[in-house]
Design an enzyme around this catalytic site. Structure first.
Site, mmCIF file in Angstrom:
data_model
loop_
_atom_site.group_PDB
_atom_site.id
_atom_site.type_symbol
_atom_site.label_atom_id
_atom_site.label_comp_id
_atom_site.label_asym_id
_atom_site.label_seq_id
_atom_site.Cartn_x
_atom_site.Cartn_y
_atom_site.Cartn_z
ATOM 1 N N ALA A 56 0.893 -1.161 0.136
ATOM 2 C CA ALA A 56 0.027 0.003 0.178
ATOM 3 C C ALA A 56 0.862 1.362 -0.026
ATOM 4 C CB ALA A 56 -1.030 0.062 1.214
ATOM 5 N N HIS A 61 7.149 5.729 1.186
ATOM 6 C CA HIS A 61 7.760 4.613 0.878
ATOM 7 C C HIS A 61 8.855 4.685 -0.394
ATOM 8 C CE1 HIS A 61 4.284 2.526 2.641
ATOM 9 N NE2 HIS A 61 5.120 1.801 3.268
ATOM 10 N N GLY A 171 11.656 4.735 7.722
ATOM 11 C CA GLY A 171 10.960 5.946 8.197
ATOM 12 C C GLY A 171 11.027 6.397 9.418
ATOM 13 N N GLU A 172 11.054 7.749 9.597
ATOM 14 C CA GLU A 172 11.231 8.201 11.180
ATOM 15 C C GLU A 172 9.822 8.545 11.463
ATOM 16 O OE1 GLU A 172 13.744 11.503 10.972
ATOM 17 O OE2 GLU A 172 15.299 10.322 12.037
ATOM 18 N N ASP A 174 7.792 6.092 12.025
ATOM 19 C CA ASP A 174 7.669 4.773 12.871
ATOM 20 C C ASP A 174 8.901 4.920 13.563
ATOM 21 O OD1 ASP A 174 5.222 3.392 12.109
ATOM 22 O OD2 ASP A 174 6.294 3.283 10.222
ATOM 23 N N GLN A 177 10.124 1.988 15.915
ATOM 24 C CA GLN A 177 10.306 0.821 15.240
ATOM 25 C C GLN A 177 11.911 1.173 14.524
ATOM 26 O OE1 GLN A 177 8.046 -1.341 12.074
ATOM 27 N NE2 GLN A 177 9.010 0.165 10.679
ATOM 28 N N SER A 209 0.845 7.654 5.344
ATOM 29 C CA SER A 209 0.982 6.379 6.088
ATOM 30 C C SER A 209 0.018 5.579 5.074
ATOM 31 C CB SER A 209 0.270 6.491 7.435
ATOM 32 O OG SER A 209 -0.139 5.409 7.755
ATOM 33 N N SER A 210 0.158 4.053 5.192
ATOM 34 C CA SER A 210 -0.738 3.535 4.317
ATOM 35 C C SER A 210 -2.199 3.499 4.877
ATOM 36 C CB SER A 210 -0.302 1.952 4.505
ATOM 37 O OG SER A 210 1.122 1.793 3.805
ATOM 38 N N ARG A 211 -2.158 3.756 6.301
ATOM 39 C CA ARG A 211 -3.686 3.869 7.167
ATOM 40 C C ARG A 211 -4.411 5.008 6.595
ATOM 41 N NH1 ARG A 211 -3.583 -0.023 11.082
ATOM 42 N NH2 ARG A 211 -1.481 -0.743 11.368
#
Ligand code: PAF
Length: 303
Positions: A56, A61, A171-172, A174, A177, A209-211
């Site tokens: 997504a 990305h 990516g910052e 996240d 993560q 974001s993919s969301r």
């Protein structure tokens, strides 16, 4: 002018996506086939940049792919919606999936190889490993999504082993993560450079974001309040204490209809220890998770 003519040829189990400029992108499902292709690049002493994703794809990305393109001879990406990092079955089911579009954008952005495994390929047997990242995974995302970072570490460690890149790009947005992945490579002595990349935002400040595509039109209008409030908090940090800033951010965002802050914490950028006083660190970061109706968004700001 650059005409893109995609044609897809299937040779054995590897799909080659070609364009008129005759560059080839490998789209591969199986570990053994990826290893064969990667070995060819390694034999030619080419440096490999890797961008793991859950698909997504958006400009965030693609910015990682572009950065990897600049810094390496060859760029590999993976698309794998990792079930081990979802602690909520509905969230896994609803996670957006756009594989055809993703392949097209990766090709246009200069990716050389995409690994798209299915669940059985990555987890032929349940992976029972339990990682311990100390305090970093006990708070914020780690606290509210129990098991999430263990699942990230399971998938990322396997992907690193398969692709064996020189550099991997994260990516910052996240941020936690990113720290977990840095800790993972240190703990396991994995000789991969982890390259942090800045958050890419929409013009109104929303972190990509993919969301985001799950946010309703109604809620979308109000979503810029998240980054606006974080930016305001940064401005106010010279005048207000850490607890005051936290309280202010939470109350502004919670007063927006359908918005509910899950956490807003301020921590040291490197150790991720929570701070209560600005004097505790020179490098503070504020991290937030917000439910916008049932869509969970995260963002952060460096103070
Ligand atoms: O950030 C993501 O998309 C995922 O957590 C990752 C790093 C690809 C691991 O599954």
């Amino acid at each position: 002018m650059y005409f893109l003519f995609y044609f897809i040829c299937v040779f054995g189990k590897i799909i080659y996506v070609c364009t008129l400029n005759i560059s080839i992108m490998y789209v591969i499902k199986h570990i053994k086939d990826v290893k064969i292709e990667i070995q060819k690049f390694t034999d030619q002493k080419k440096s490999i940049g890797f961008v793991p994703t859950m698909g997504a794809l958006h400009e965030g990305h693609l910015s990682l792919i572009k950065r990897a393109r600049q810094e390496n001879d060859m760029v590999a990406a993976s698309i794998f919606v990792n079930p081990a990092q979802f602690n909520n079955k509905e969230d896994l089911k609803n996670y957006p999936r756009t594989p055809d579009k993703d392949i097209e954008s990766l090709k246009k952005t200069g990716c050389d190889l995409i690994f798209i495994p299915d669940d059985k390929e990555i987890y032929p047997e349940p992976d029972m490993r339990v990682f311990n990242f100390g305090d970093i995974d006990k708070l914020m995302e780690g606290k509210f999504r129990p098991g999430h970072f263990n699942g990230v570490a399971l998938a990322v460690s396997k992907l690193f082993d398969i692709i064996n890149p020189h550099r991997a790009y994260f990516g910052e947005k996240d941020y936690q993560q990113l720290l977990i992945v840095k800790a993972l490579v240190k703990q396991l002595n994995i000789p991969i450079e982890i390259v942090p990349c800045p958050t890419i935002r929409e013009s109104d400040g929303l972190a990509m974001s993919s969301r985001n595509r799950l946010i309703t039109e109604e809620n979308r209008k109000n979503v810029p309040i998240i980054y606006k409030t974080l930016s305001r908090a940064k401005e106010l940090s010279t005048k207000m204490s850490v607890p005051e800033i936290k309280k202010t951010v939470i109350s502004i965002i919670n007063s927006t209809p359908d918005f509910m802050v899950e956490y807003f914490e301020i921590a040291d950028c490197n150790t991720f220890f929570l701070i209560n006083d600005w004097a505790e660190t020179k490098n503070a970061i504020g991290c937030i998770a917000v439910y916008v109706s049932n869509v969970r968004l995260i963002d952060n700001i460096k103070f």
